[in-house]
Motif scaffolding. Structure first.
Motif: not given
Length: 327
Positions: A145, A180, A192
């Motif tokens: 992400a 996120a 992430w």
């Protein structure tokens, strides 16, 4: 260490404005309206030099003799800020490396007014609790992400290159930072890529690991972007504002403890996380040197090679040259 509930609470405490659709920016963002005589409209995010400048009113003091006031407009991250800039909603703002590239490719009439070299170094790729990933190469086939067209987008691609992977080797999950953060906390993504202060908060979450830091992958510069019409028609005002920011940056370098307290109070980010973010930030502001422009050109070329922007762009075409000073 923060558990999942504490992590979500800390991230939710950030009073960040939503990312707005371009057509809605002038109507919905406070202060993001048509240019007004005698007003410099500054877009900022809840972190860094501009927050300090806003609190200390340094720019206001510098512009007062020029007959200018300042209006501050808050954004959640870089792309919506530059959307507002392109729609004449603001005159000046700060972002990381990727947003101005996407904006320039979309024909936004912006200029690079100044640079904060390594200003985005407080970033990295995080792994959630329980992750078995141990290397960048193991991101292959994983859900990673990041915020589209943001500095985290560039960092993700550069990290993949470092590992000998391609962008096609991962499943990109493009999410705004707050979304996120929630996905990361519930374990619905594998990694992430994010910047401070989100990075500083999330890295202390229970079981969270840092896969790689930006400083080990690629330079992460920040930039102060201005509307070209404003820069050309109000050069003394823009010059004065950048000079004031240089003054703020020098103060930040010498007063990191005070900066952390000020930012924590202003953003709601826990003081310990804010201190980590402040301690790894380089606050020096300077002109767009050939070296910085060349690095930014490499980022632009990276996005074009992946067809993430529709055409090649020249960073040099958007570099602002301040007028010569008297004396």
């Amino acid at each position: 260490m923060l558990d999942r509930r504490a992590l979500l609470a800390a991230l939710a405490a950030l009073p960040l404005a939503p990312a707005l659709a371009p057509a809605l920016v002038p109507a919905l963002v406070p202060g993001a309206r048509a240019a007004e005589p005698g007003v410099l409209r500054i877009g900022y995010q809840k972190n860094g030099i501009l927050v300090v400048a806003k609190q200390q009113k340094i720019i206001e003091k510098r512009l007062e003799p020029l007959g200018y006031a300042v209006r501050w407009v808050e954004f959640s991250f870089g792309p919506p800020l530059l959307e507002a800039l392109s729609l004449d909603g603001i005159d000046l703002g700060q972002t990381g490396d990727a947003p101005p590239i996407f904006a320039q490719a979309a024909r936004s009439n912006l200029v690079y007014a100044a640079a904060q070299e390594a200003g985005g170094s407080g970033a990295g790729i995080l792994l959630p609790k329980g992750s078995e990933i141990r290397s960048l190469a193991e991101l292959k086939g994983k859900r990673v992400a990041f915020a589209k067209a943001s500095s985290s987008h560039n960092l993700t691609i550069a990290a993949l290159e470092k590992a000998g992977l391609s962008y096609a080797d991962i499943e990109p999950v493009t999410l705004a930072p707050a979304d996120a953060a929630a996905a990361f906390a519930r374990g619905s993504i594998d990694a992430w890529t994010i910047w401070d202060p989100y990075f500083a908060i999330a890295e202390q979450g229970e079981g969270v690991r840092v896969l790689v830091r930006a400083t080990d992958v690629t330079p992460q510069n920040n930039f102060f972007l201005a509307s070209r019409p404003f820069a050309e028609s109000r050069a003394p005002v823009l010059t004065a504002a950048i000079d004031a920011l240089g003054e703020v940056a020098a103060w930040c370098t010498q007063n990191r403890g005070a900066v952390a307290e000020l930012l924590s109070q202003g953003t709601g980010v826990p003081l310990a996380a804010t201190r980590r973010a402040v301690d790894r930030t380089d606050y020096v502001i300077g002109p767009m040197t050939d070296r910085v422009a060349a690095e930014q050109q490499r980022v632009a070329d990276r996005f074009h090679a992946l067809k993430l922007i529709p055409k090649p762009i020249r960073i040099a075409d958007a570099v602002w040259t301040p007028p010569a000073r008297n004396g």
